[in-house]
Motif scaffolding. Structure first.
Motif, PDB file in Angstrom:
ATOM      1  N   GLN A   5       0.581   6.570  -7.002  1.00  0.00           N
ATOM      2  CA  GLN A   5      -0.880   7.421  -7.310  1.00  0.00           C
ATOM      3  C   GLN A   5      -0.457   9.062  -7.343  1.00  0.00           C
ATOM      4  O   GLN A   5      -0.575   9.678  -8.076  1.00  0.00           O
ATOM      5  CB  GLN A   5      -1.622   7.053  -6.087  1.00  0.00           C
ATOM      6  CG  GLN A   5      -2.543   6.167  -6.252  1.00  0.00           C
ATOM      7  CD  GLN A   5      -3.556   5.727  -5.150  1.00  0.00           C
ATOM      8  OE1 GLN A   5      -3.169   5.859  -4.037  1.00  0.00           O
ATOM      9  NE2 GLN A   5      -4.845   5.532  -5.380  1.00  0.00           N
ATOM     10  N   HIS A  17       0.833  -1.359   0.047  1.00  0.00           N
ATOM     11  CA  HIS A  17       0.116   0.087  -0.008  1.00  0.00           C
ATOM     12  C   HIS A  17       0.815   1.276   0.123  1.00  0.00           C
ATOM     13  O   HIS A  17       0.422   2.287  -0.770  1.00  0.00           O
ATOM     14  CB  HIS A  17      -0.921   0.102   1.075  1.00  0.00           C
ATOM     15  CG  HIS A  17      -2.305  -1.017   0.897  1.00  0.00           C
ATOM     16  ND1 HIS A  17      -3.037  -0.718   0.141  1.00  0.00           N
ATOM     17  CD2 HIS A  17      -2.451  -2.247   1.624  1.00  0.00           C
ATOM     18  CE1 HIS A  17      -3.947  -1.540  -0.026  1.00  0.00           C
ATOM     19  NE2 HIS A  17      -3.536  -2.422   0.856  1.00  0.00           N
ATOM     20  N   VAL A  73      -0.662  -2.145 -14.333  1.00  0.00           N
ATOM     21  CA  VAL A  73      -0.119  -0.740 -14.311  1.00  0.00           C
ATOM     22  C   VAL A  73       1.025  -0.342 -15.094  1.00  0.00           C
ATOM     23  O   VAL A  73       0.791   0.421 -15.937  1.00  0.00           O
ATOM     24  CB  VAL A  73      -0.062  -0.164 -12.782  1.00  0.00           C
ATOM     25  CG1 VAL A  73       0.835   1.003 -12.747  1.00  0.00           C
ATOM     26  CG2 VAL A  73      -1.190  -0.441 -12.169  1.00  0.00           C
ATOM     27  N   LEU A  93       1.825   1.783  -3.368  1.00  0.00           N
ATOM     28  CA  LEU A  93       0.808   2.231  -4.470  1.00  0.00           C
ATOM     29  C   LEU A  93       0.346   3.544  -4.259  1.00  0.00           C
ATOM     30  O   LEU A  93       0.098   4.362  -5.191  1.00  0.00           O
ATOM     31  CB  LEU A  93      -0.507   1.522  -3.937  1.00  0.00           C
ATOM     32  CG  LEU A  93      -0.469  -0.265  -4.319  1.00  0.00           C
ATOM     33  CD1 LEU A  93      -2.159  -0.903  -3.942  1.00  0.00           C
ATOM     34  CD2 LEU A  93      -0.112  -0.368  -5.700  1.00  0.00           C
ATOM     35  N   CYS A 106       7.194  -0.123  -9.622  1.00  0.00           N
ATOM     36  CA  CYS A 106       6.254  -1.407  -9.887  1.00  0.00           C
ATOM     37  C   CYS A 106       7.259  -2.645  -9.980  1.00  0.00           C
ATOM     38  O   CYS A 106       6.933  -3.598  -9.394  1.00  0.00           O
ATOM     39  CB  CYS A 106       5.559  -1.330 -11.304  1.00  0.00           C
ATOM     40  SG  CYS A 106       4.396  -0.116 -11.204  1.00  0.00           S
ATOM     41  N   LEU A 131      -5.043   1.770  -9.755  1.00  0.00           N
ATOM     42  CA  LEU A 131      -4.363   1.929  -8.475  1.00  0.00           C
ATOM     43  C   LEU A 131      -5.681   2.415  -7.504  1.00  0.00           C
ATOM     44  O   LEU A 131      -5.638   1.808  -6.451  1.00  0.00           O
ATOM     45  CB  LEU A 131      -3.225   3.120  -8.403  1.00  0.00           C
ATOM     46  CG  LEU A 131      -2.033   2.651  -9.213  1.00  0.00           C
ATOM     47  CD1 LEU A 131      -1.087   3.771  -9.428  1.00  0.00           C
ATOM     48  CD2 LEU A 131      -1.357   1.670  -8.522  1.00  0.00           C
ATOM     49  N   ASN A 132      -6.648   3.076  -8.060  1.00  0.00           N
ATOM     50  CA  ASN A 132      -7.598   3.543  -7.144  1.00  0.00           C
ATOM     51  C   ASN A 132      -8.567   2.359  -6.354  1.00  0.00           C
ATOM     52  O   ASN A 132      -9.184   2.648  -5.462  1.00  0.00           O
ATOM     53  CB  ASN A 132      -8.369   4.791  -7.767  1.00  0.00           C
ATOM     54  CG  ASN A 132      -7.563   6.033  -8.005  1.00  0.00           C
ATOM     55  OD1 ASN A 132      -6.665   6.390  -6.976  1.00  0.00           O
ATOM     56  ND2 ASN A 132      -7.822   7.047  -8.761  1.00  0.00           N
ATOM     57  N   SER A 187       7.704   5.531 -12.150  1.00  0.00           N
ATOM     58  CA  SER A 187       6.729   4.483 -11.845  1.00  0.00           C
ATOM     59  C   SER A 187       6.903   2.978 -12.250  1.00  0.00           C
ATOM     60  O   SER A 187       6.806   2.229 -11.352  1.00  0.00           O
ATOM     61  CB  SER A 187       5.475   5.061 -12.610  1.00  0.00           C
ATOM     62  OG  SER A 187       5.259   6.641 -11.803  1.00  0.00           O
TER      63      SER A 187
END
Length: 284
Positions: free
Chosen positions: A32, A25, A146, A28, A265, A124-125, A261
């Protein structure tokens, strides 16, 4: 199972559960924040006018020639004005063209890249802080989805579409200028990395009795002098090609955000893979 191996398995399981519950999290949230910033770059507001996209003027130039000069006005994904001067090769006469006031040209590459960023954000949301990941495979599946969107976004900015010369000749872009472009000039705009590029092709008509072997050129981002094509029953050859460009700083920012990003990942996937031996003891 020995007591030592049982203890090792327990420690491993605790670490893995912490990774799934806490660290995933945290990553994530980082993703975001970065992608929200990337998305914001595509729609910067005018200072003092939050509902209006910022207009930016860019001067087209080349260090090696002055046959083509111009100023482009970019507003988000749209070219709202293009003011172009083209020096004709044979006569040194300068032709001036500008977009008609009622026209603007959407840069599909920017629009597509923005859409892919927003799709990555939606993914992601869909996994907020209260969501509990149960397996490493579930995390990997999200990261792969993603990364696919981010790779597509980056590729749209780094890989311009190829076009044939007849496609360029019949493009809506050719109908946007005042005065209208003459029949022996073609233009194209595209994004390459953080640069906004303008290509100008000057053509000459191949006479019906020409001894040249006519061979139509295929599809390409940039056609070379000598490329031939047929349009409306007339055969043409490209005599001169001029490429001018300008750097769009916020496009460079977005490419950096994509790289960071994608690295985040991949790093999370690498941490998950450390526990691959643990997946022998639980459903993957």
């Amino acid at each position: 199972m020995t007591a030592a191996s049982q203890a090792e398995r327990t420690v491993l399981e605790d670490e893995f559960n912490w990774l799934l519950k806490e660290e995933v999290h945290a990553v994530l949230k980082q993703l975001q924040d970065i992608l929200k910033e990337a998305s914001r770059r595509f729609s910067m507001p005018t200072p003092g006018f939050e509902g209006q996209l910022k207009q930016e003027n860019f001067i087209l130039g080349s260090s090696t020639m002055d046959q083509v000069k111009g100023v482009l006005t970019l507003q988000g994904e749209a070219l709202t004005q293009a003011d172009i001067n083209i020096k004709v090769a044979k006569s040194s006469q300068v032709m001036h063209f500008a977009f008609r006031d009622d026209k603007q040209w959407k840069l599909q590459q920017i629009q597509d890249a923005r859409n892919h960023v927003n799709q990555a954000l939606q993914l992601l949301n869909s996994r907020d802080d209260s969501y509990h990941f149960k397996t490493g495979a579930e995390v990997n599946k999200l990261m792969d989805a993603v990364m696919l969107q981010l790779t597509r976004a980056r590729n749209r900015l780094t890989t311009p579409a190829t076009m044939t010369l007849p496609e360029l000749a019949s493009s809506g872009l050719m109908k946007m200028f005042s005065p209208p472009m003459p029949g022996d000039v073609l233009v194209n705009f595209y994004i390459n990395l953080s640069k906004l590029c303008l290509i100008v092709y000057q053509l000459h008509v191949l006479q019906p009795n020409t001894t040249k072997n006519f061979k139509p050129a295929g599809s390409s981002v940039l056609h070379n002098p000598g490329a031939m094509f047929e349009n409306n029953n007339t055969k043409f050859e490209v005599s001169h090609v001029h490429k001018v460009e300008c750097v769009v700083p916020w496009l460079n920012d977005t490419l950096v955000f994509f790289t960071i990003s994608l690295q985040l990942c991949q790093q999370l996937k690498d941490k998950i893979s450390v526990f691959s031996s643990f997946w022998n003891y639980r459903p993957f």
